[in-house]
Write a protein that holds these residues in place. Sequence first.
Motif, PDB file in Angstrom:
ATOM      1  N   VAL B  23       0.839  -1.200   0.000  1.00 45.72           N
ATOM      2  CA  VAL B  23       0.000   0.000   0.000  1.00 45.72           C
ATOM      3  C   VAL B  23       0.873   1.248   0.000  1.00 45.72           C
ATOM      4  O   VAL B  23       0.683   2.167  -0.798  1.00 45.72           O
ATOM      5  CB  VAL B  23      -0.934   0.011   1.226  1.00 45.72           C
ATOM      6  CG1 VAL B  23      -1.650   1.344   1.348  1.00 45.72           C
ATOM      7  CG2 VAL B  23      -1.936  -1.123   1.128  1.00 45.72           C
ATOM      8  N   ALA B 114      -4.454  12.010  -2.088  1.00 51.15           N
ATOM      9  CA  ALA B 114      -4.332  11.020  -1.011  1.00 51.15           C
ATOM     10  C   ALA B 114      -5.697  10.427  -0.687  1.00 51.15           C
ATOM     11  O   ALA B 114      -5.848   9.209  -0.558  1.00 51.15           O
ATOM     12  CB  ALA B 114      -3.728  11.673   0.228  1.00 51.15           C
ATOM     13  N   LYS B 115      -6.666  11.284  -0.563  1.00 49.21           N
ATOM     14  CA  LYS B 115      -8.013  10.790  -0.236  1.00 49.21           C
ATOM     15  C   LYS B 115      -8.551   9.899  -1.338  1.00 49.21           C
ATOM     16  O   LYS B 115      -9.194   8.876  -1.067  1.00 49.21           O
ATOM     17  CB  LYS B 115      -8.949  11.968   0.009  1.00 49.21           C
ATOM     18  CG  LYS B 115      -8.613  12.731   1.274  1.00 49.21           C
ATOM     19  CD  LYS B 115      -9.714  13.695   1.656  1.00 49.21           C
ATOM     20  CE  LYS B 115      -9.392  14.334   3.012  1.00 49.21           C
ATOM     21  NZ  LYS B 115     -10.444  15.252   3.454  1.00 49.21           N
ATOM     22  N   PHE B 117      -6.838   8.104  -3.350  1.00 51.10           N
ATOM     23  CA  PHE B 117      -6.127   6.829  -3.290  1.00 51.10           C
ATOM     24  C   PHE B 117      -6.758   5.903  -2.252  1.00 51.10           C
ATOM     25  O   PHE B 117      -7.056   4.744  -2.530  1.00 51.10           O
ATOM     26  CB  PHE B 117      -4.655   7.067  -2.957  1.00 51.10           C
ATOM     27  CG  PHE B 117      -3.874   5.803  -2.768  1.00 51.10           C
ATOM     28  CD1 PHE B 117      -3.351   5.137  -3.859  1.00 51.10           C
ATOM     29  CD2 PHE B 117      -3.676   5.277  -1.499  1.00 51.10           C
ATOM     30  CE1 PHE B 117      -2.650   3.961  -3.694  1.00 51.10           C
ATOM     31  CE2 PHE B 117      -2.969   4.100  -1.325  1.00 51.10           C
ATOM     32  CZ  PHE B 117      -2.452   3.446  -2.419  1.00 51.10           C
ATOM     33  N   GLU B 118      -6.936   6.445  -1.080  1.00 53.74           N
ATOM     34  CA  GLU B 118      -7.525   5.642  -0.008  1.00 53.74           C
ATOM     35  C   GLU B 118      -8.917   5.151  -0.403  1.00 53.74           C
ATOM     36  O   GLU B 118      -9.265   3.985  -0.222  1.00 53.74           O
ATOM     37  CB  GLU B 118      -7.606   6.478   1.271  1.00 53.74           C
ATOM     38  CG  GLU B 118      -8.121   5.706   2.469  1.00 53.74           C
ATOM     39  CD  GLU B 118      -8.261   6.614   3.690  1.00 53.74           C
ATOM     40  OE1 GLU B 118      -8.714   7.765   3.540  1.00 53.74           O
ATOM     41  OE2 GLU B 118      -7.916   6.161   4.801  1.00 53.74           O
ATOM     42  N   VAL B 121      -8.738   2.302  -2.943  1.00 56.56           N
ATOM     43  CA  VAL B 121      -8.354   1.019  -2.363  1.00 56.56           C
ATOM     44  C   VAL B 121      -9.534   0.418  -1.610  1.00 56.56           C
ATOM     45  O   VAL B 121      -9.886  -0.752  -1.800  1.00 56.56           O
ATOM     46  CB  VAL B 121      -7.147   1.189  -1.414  1.00 56.56           C
ATOM     47  CG1 VAL B 121      -6.943  -0.069  -0.586  1.00 56.56           C
ATOM     48  CG2 VAL B 121      -5.898   1.513  -2.209  1.00 56.56           C
ATOM     49  N   LEU B 122     -10.166   1.225  -0.789  1.00 52.25           N
ATOM     50  CA  LEU B 122     -11.271   0.706   0.017  1.00 52.25           C
ATOM     51  C   LEU B 122     -12.474   0.331  -0.841  1.00 52.25           C
ATOM     52  O   LEU B 122     -13.275  -0.525  -0.467  1.00 52.25           O
ATOM     53  CB  LEU B 122     -11.667   1.735   1.077  1.00 52.25           C
ATOM     54  CG  LEU B 122     -10.645   1.892   2.198  1.00 52.25           C
ATOM     55  CD1 LEU B 122     -11.028   3.021   3.134  1.00 52.25           C
ATOM     56  CD2 LEU B 122     -10.496   0.583   2.970  1.00 52.25           C
ATOM     57  N   ARG B 124     -12.512  -1.342  -3.344  1.00 56.73           N
ATOM     58  CA  ARG B 124     -12.420  -2.705  -3.860  1.00 56.73           C
ATOM     59  C   ARG B 124     -12.920  -3.726  -2.842  1.00 56.73           C
ATOM     60  O   ARG B 124     -12.954  -4.923  -3.125  1.00 56.73           O
ATOM     61  CB  ARG B 124     -10.973  -3.039  -4.199  1.00 56.73           C
ATOM     62  CG  ARG B 124     -10.393  -2.114  -5.252  1.00 56.73           C
ATOM     63  CD  ARG B 124      -8.976  -2.510  -5.582  1.00 56.73           C
ATOM     64  NE  ARG B 124      -8.261  -1.384  -6.170  1.00 56.73           N
ATOM     65  CZ  ARG B 124      -6.954  -1.359  -6.352  1.00 56.73           C
ATOM     66  NH1 ARG B 124      -6.225  -2.406  -6.008  1.00 56.73           N
ATOM     67  NH2 ARG B 124      -6.370  -0.304  -6.879  1.00 56.73           N
ATOM     68  N   LEU B 125     -13.223  -3.245  -1.644  1.00 56.66           N
ATOM     69  CA  LEU B 125     -13.691  -4.166  -0.610  1.00 56.66           C
ATOM     70  C   LEU B 125     -15.204  -4.061  -0.462  1.00 56.66           C
ATOM     71  O   LEU B 125     -15.808  -3.055  -0.816  1.00 56.66           O
ATOM     72  CB  LEU B 125     -13.036  -3.806   0.736  1.00 56.66           C
ATOM     73  CG  LEU B 125     -11.514  -3.734   0.779  1.00 56.66           C
ATOM     74  CD1 LEU B 125     -11.066  -3.492   2.207  1.00 56.66           C
ATOM     75  CD2 LEU B 125     -10.892  -4.998   0.225  1.00 56.66           C
ATOM     76  N   SER B 126     -15.773  -5.103   0.078  1.00 54.95           N
ATOM     77  CA  SER B 126     -17.197  -5.049   0.405  1.00 54.95           C
ATOM     78  C   SER B 126     -17.356  -4.225   1.675  1.00 54.95           C
ATOM     79  O   SER B 126     -16.393  -3.923   2.372  1.00 54.95           O
ATOM     80  CB  SER B 126     -17.726  -6.459   0.633  1.00 54.95           C
ATOM     81  OG  SER B 126     -17.232  -6.960   1.860  1.00 54.95           O
ATOM     82  N   GLU B 128     -18.557  -5.120   4.488  1.00 50.46           N
ATOM     83  CA  GLU B 128     -18.118  -5.886   5.654  1.00 50.46           C
ATOM     84  C   GLU B 128     -16.596  -5.914   5.746  1.00 50.46           C
ATOM     85  O   GLU B 128     -16.022  -5.807   6.821  1.00 50.46           O
ATOM     86  CB  GLU B 128     -18.609  -7.346   5.604  1.00 50.46           C
ATOM     87  CG  GLU B 128     -20.093  -7.518   5.791  1.00 50.46           C
ATOM     88  CD  GLU B 128     -20.877  -7.098   4.557  1.00 50.46           C
ATOM     89  OE1 GLU B 128     -20.320  -7.240   3.428  1.00 50.46           O
ATOM     90  OE2 GLU B 128     -22.007  -6.611   4.688  1.00 50.46           O
ATOM     91  N   GLU B 129     -15.970  -6.053   4.587  1.00 55.26           N
ATOM     92  CA  GLU B 129     -14.513  -6.106   4.599  1.00 55.26           C
ATOM     93  C   GLU B 129     -13.917  -4.778   5.041  1.00 55.26           C
ATOM     94  O   GLU B 129     -12.940  -4.739   5.791  1.00 55.26           O
ATOM     95  CB  GLU B 129     -14.000  -6.497   3.212  1.00 55.26           C
ATOM     96  CG  GLU B 129     -14.283  -7.955   2.873  1.00 55.26           C
ATOM     97  CD  GLU B 129     -14.094  -8.266   1.394  1.00 55.26           C
ATOM     98  OE1 GLU B 129     -13.924  -9.451   1.056  1.00 55.26           O
ATOM     99  OE2 GLU B 129     -14.111  -7.317   0.578  1.00 55.26           O
ATOM    100  N   ALA B 132     -14.218  -4.601   8.608  1.00 55.34           N
ATOM    101  CA  ALA B 132     -13.295  -5.532   9.259  1.00 55.34           C
ATOM    102  C   ALA B 132     -11.893  -4.952   9.341  1.00 55.34           C
ATOM    103  O   ALA B 132     -11.253  -4.984  10.395  1.00 55.34           O
ATOM    104  CB  ALA B 132     -13.276  -6.864   8.511  1.00 55.34           C
ATOM    105  N   ILE B 133     -11.414  -4.404   8.237  1.00 60.81           N
ATOM    106  CA  ILE B 133     -10.039  -3.898   8.276  1.00 60.81           C
ATOM    107  C   ILE B 133      -9.925  -2.717   9.235  1.00 60.81           C
ATOM    108  O   ILE B 133      -8.964  -2.618  10.010  1.00 60.81           O
ATOM    109  CB  ILE B 133      -9.513  -3.536   6.855  1.00 60.81           C
ATOM    110  CG1 ILE B 133      -8.021  -3.219   6.884  1.00 60.81           C
ATOM    111  CG2 ILE B 133     -10.229  -2.346   6.267  1.00 60.81           C
ATOM    112  CD1 ILE B 133      -7.146  -4.391   7.183  1.00 60.81           C
ATOM    113  N   VAL B 134     -10.913  -1.863   9.219  1.00 67.39           N
ATOM    114  CA  VAL B 134     -10.873  -0.704  10.117  1.00 67.39           C
ATOM    115  C   VAL B 134     -10.904  -1.166  11.565  1.00 67.39           C
ATOM    116  O   VAL B 134     -10.095  -0.741  12.396  1.00 67.39           O
ATOM    117  CB  VAL B 134     -12.045   0.251   9.815  1.00 67.39           C
ATOM    118  CG1 VAL B 134     -12.163   1.291  10.916  1.00 67.39           C
ATOM    119  CG2 VAL B 134     -11.849   0.924   8.464  1.00 67.39           C
TER     120      VAL B 134
END
Lengths: 147, 147
Positions: B23, B114-115, B117-118, B121-122, B124-126, B128-129, B132-134
């Motif tokens: 990342v 930057a925002k 980019f973040e 990346v996020l 691409r997740l569901s 729930e995911e 979960a990462i947070v």
Amino acid sequence: MKPEILELENFLPYRLYRLADTVSREFSRIYKERHGLTRPEWRTLSGLGQRGMMTATELGEQSAMHKTKVSRAVAELERRRWLTRAPDENDRRVEHLTLTKAGLAAYREMVPLAKAFEREVLARLSEEERAAIVRGVAALEEALSSS
Amino acid sequence: MKPEILELENFLPYRLYRLADTVSREFSRIYKERHGLTRPEWRTLSGLGQRGMMTATELGEQSAMHKTKVSRAVAELERRRWLTRAPDENDRRVEHLTLTKAGLAAYREMVPLAKAFEREVLARLSEEERAAIVRGVAALEEALSSS
DNA sequence: TTTCGATGGTTACAAATGAAACCAGTTTGG
DNA sequence: CCAAACTGGTTTCATTTGTAACCATCGAAA
């Protein structure tokens, strides 16, 4: 939350990096104090211990290391006589790496310590939190691998 | 799963490090290509842009950098005339750092990138995911901060 | 078969890093 | 008031790192 401001403390790349850095730093104390290994050296030892026999290229793929890191780590472990190189029958560029007895002994000594470290870190989390970190990391890995 | 074997690919410290590295590496392209900044320089810029005026020590605490990194990053940003130092009234060892117009402009240009980019990346997740990462990262941060 | 592009691995060089020494200024305890 | 301990910040030095160039070998295509 002015839109033009970025809160570093909440910025995922920063948080991930800092977290990984903290964990890795703490874990590295184990192999650093114990055997004076660097991280690339530890990963090389770990990769060979796990798989038994690998080429430098395979090592780089398995442990996400640049080939120069692999090369140097291998050279150092060889110097310690923790691994040996065997030429490939068909391709004279390739070398197959294997741990020596001494290397294997070091590996076997490290494994329980590594597992204990991981266990202790995870033990500080609740069951849900453990599930969350595992799920989240896996999801991010997956999401980034295909980019 | 022999107990004496450690699977590097499933070892949390390794996975975290590799993930953060991926990342961070990807994100660094933005400030590297754009302005030729190093990570410490980016963090310094980011910290000052966010808070307005800080000392080197505060910067180190906020962005988890060793004081030599801060010192060098500050020196470089000063050389670019992106920040200025002002002496403290009461303590002559302390310097208060502020971004110049040029530094602020660079910061303002970087923040949306930057925002974005973040966000990407996020994205691409569901749902729930993402949760979960947070959750997982926060929990681990918390667990490690008190050790 | 010769040539040329890819590949395994090492090396050279420059830049980034961390540890420790350091300098200047400040606080504390006697 | 003064020495000693401490703090903010810089510098030095050795180590680590990444990039790119490199060497040797291999495979494919002409």
